[in-house]
Design an enzyme around this catalytic site. Sequence first.
Site, mmCIF file in Angstrom:
data_model
loop_
_atom_site.group_PDB
_atom_site.id
_atom_site.type_symbol
_atom_site.label_atom_id
_atom_site.label_comp_id
_atom_site.label_asym_id
_atom_site.label_seq_id
_atom_site.Cartn_x
_atom_site.Cartn_y
_atom_site.Cartn_z
ATOM 1 N N HIS A 1 0.846 -1.196 0.000
ATOM 2 C CA HIS A 1 0.000 0.000 0.000
ATOM 3 C C HIS A 1 0.880 1.245 0.000
ATOM 4 O O HIS A 1 2.070 1.174 0.315
ATOM 5 C CB HIS A 1 -0.938 0.002 1.211
ATOM 6 C CG HIS A 1 -1.782 -1.225 1.307
ATOM 7 N ND1 HIS A 1 -2.859 -1.451 0.498
ATOM 8 C CD2 HIS A 1 -1.661 -2.316 2.101
ATOM 9 C CE1 HIS A 1 -3.399 -2.627 0.793
ATOM 10 N NE2 HIS A 1 -2.688 -3.169 1.768
ATOM 11 N N THR B 1 15.407 -5.264 7.858
ATOM 12 C CA THR B 1 15.079 -4.006 7.185
ATOM 13 C C THR B 1 16.273 -3.387 6.475
ATOM 14 O O THR B 1 16.100 -2.455 5.689
ATOM 15 C CB THR B 1 14.536 -2.992 8.199
ATOM 16 O OG1 THR B 1 15.552 -2.730 9.194
ATOM 17 C CG2 THR B 1 13.286 -3.515 8.898
ATOM 18 N N LYS B 2 17.485 -3.894 6.772
ATOM 19 C CA LYS B 2 18.697 -3.348 6.171
ATOM 20 C C LYS B 2 19.569 -4.483 5.651
ATOM 21 O O LYS B 2 19.397 -5.637 6.042
ATOM 22 C CB LYS B 2 19.477 -2.517 7.205
ATOM 23 C CG LYS B 2 18.726 -1.293 7.704
ATOM 24 C CD LYS B 2 19.557 -0.513 8.698
ATOM 25 C CE LYS B 2 18.813 0.727 9.185
ATOM 26 N NZ LYS B 2 19.612 1.494 10.179
ATOM 27 N N ARG C 1 19.592 -7.091 13.877
ATOM 28 C CA ARG C 1 20.930 -6.530 14.050
ATOM 29 C C ARG C 1 21.946 -7.656 14.084
ATOM 30 O O ARG C 1 21.622 -8.785 14.447
ATOM 31 C CB ARG C 1 21.013 -5.709 15.340
ATOM 32 C CG ARG C 1 20.156 -4.442 15.318
ATOM 33 C CD ARG C 1 20.331 -3.660 16.607
ATOM 34 N NE ARG C 1 19.668 -2.364 16.568
ATOM 35 C CZ ARG C 1 18.402 -2.160 16.836
ATOM 36 N NH1 ARG C 1 17.637 -3.199 17.203
ATOM 37 N NH2 ARG C 1 17.864 -0.955 16.772
ATOM 38 N N LYS D 1 26.647 -11.968 15.351
ATOM 39 C CA LYS D 1 27.977 -12.551 15.241
ATOM 40 C C LYS D 1 28.366 -12.594 13.775
ATOM 41 O O LYS D 1 27.524 -12.792 12.898
ATOM 42 C CB LYS D 1 27.994 -13.974 15.832
ATOM 43 C CG LYS D 1 29.375 -14.612 15.912
ATOM 44 C CD LYS D 1 29.320 -15.943 16.636
ATOM 45 C CE LYS D 1 30.688 -16.606 16.710
ATOM 46 N NZ LYS D 1 31.687 -15.769 17.407
#
Length: 228
Positions: A150, A200-201, A215, A218
Site C-alpha cells: 500500500h 530491514t537493512k 541486528r 555474530k
Amino acid sequence: MSSDLRDAVVRATENIRRRAWDAREGLRRLGSKVTVEGEGNILELGKARLHQVRIAIEGDRNLVRFHPTCKLVNTSFRLLGNDLSVVLGECVKISHWGEFLLMGDDASIRIGHHSTLESARFVAHGGTELEVGPDCMFAYDVEVRTSDSHSILDASTGDRINPDKSVRIGEHVWLGARSVVLKGVSIGDQSIVATGSIVTKDVGSGVLVGGVPARQIKDGVTWDRRRL
C-alpha cells in the site's frame, strides 16, 4: 502373425502406455489447477511433482517455469499483470505451503537450485526482482517482499514516499521460522537470520542477525543442514 493382428497389438500397447503415462502425470499434478487469462503467457511445468498447486495468470507475456525436479506442496502462484515471471531452479522443494504473488508489470521471483522451503510467502510488485540464491533453507512462515503493498503519501504533496525495491538473498542462506525480509534488502552468502527477526537493512556475508529490527549478533559464521 497377420498384419491385422500385429496392428491390433501395437494399438493396444500404445493405449496401455498412454494410460500409464496419464496416471503418472496425474500423480505429478495431484489436485492442482491452472487458469490463464491473457495472451502470450508461457507455462513450463515439465515433470515437476505438484500436489495441490494453484497457478492463476491474469495478463500478457507472463512466464511460470519449474525445473522438472521441483517438488511443490499446497502452493499458489498468482501473476496479476504483464511481463511477470516465476522461475524455480533444480530440486527446489516446498514442503508444507507456499504463496507467490506478483502484481503490476515487469516483476520477477527466482528461487535458486536446491533451495528448500517449509512454508513461505513471496510478494513482488512491478519493476522489482526478488531473487533467492542456490541452497537456501527457509523454515516455517517466512515472508519476503519487495513492496509495502500500500502507498504511504507525503501529507503536503500527495507524493508516494515508499517506492518498491528489489530483494536479493545470496547463496546458502538460512532464514529462521517467522522471519521477514522487507523491500530493498540484500543478504550475503552463508548468512543466518534468527527466528522471528524482521530484516530491514542489508546483511553481509557469513553473518548471524536477529531481532526486530534485525541486528548483527555474530560474524564469521556459516551453517550446515546436518546436526553435527
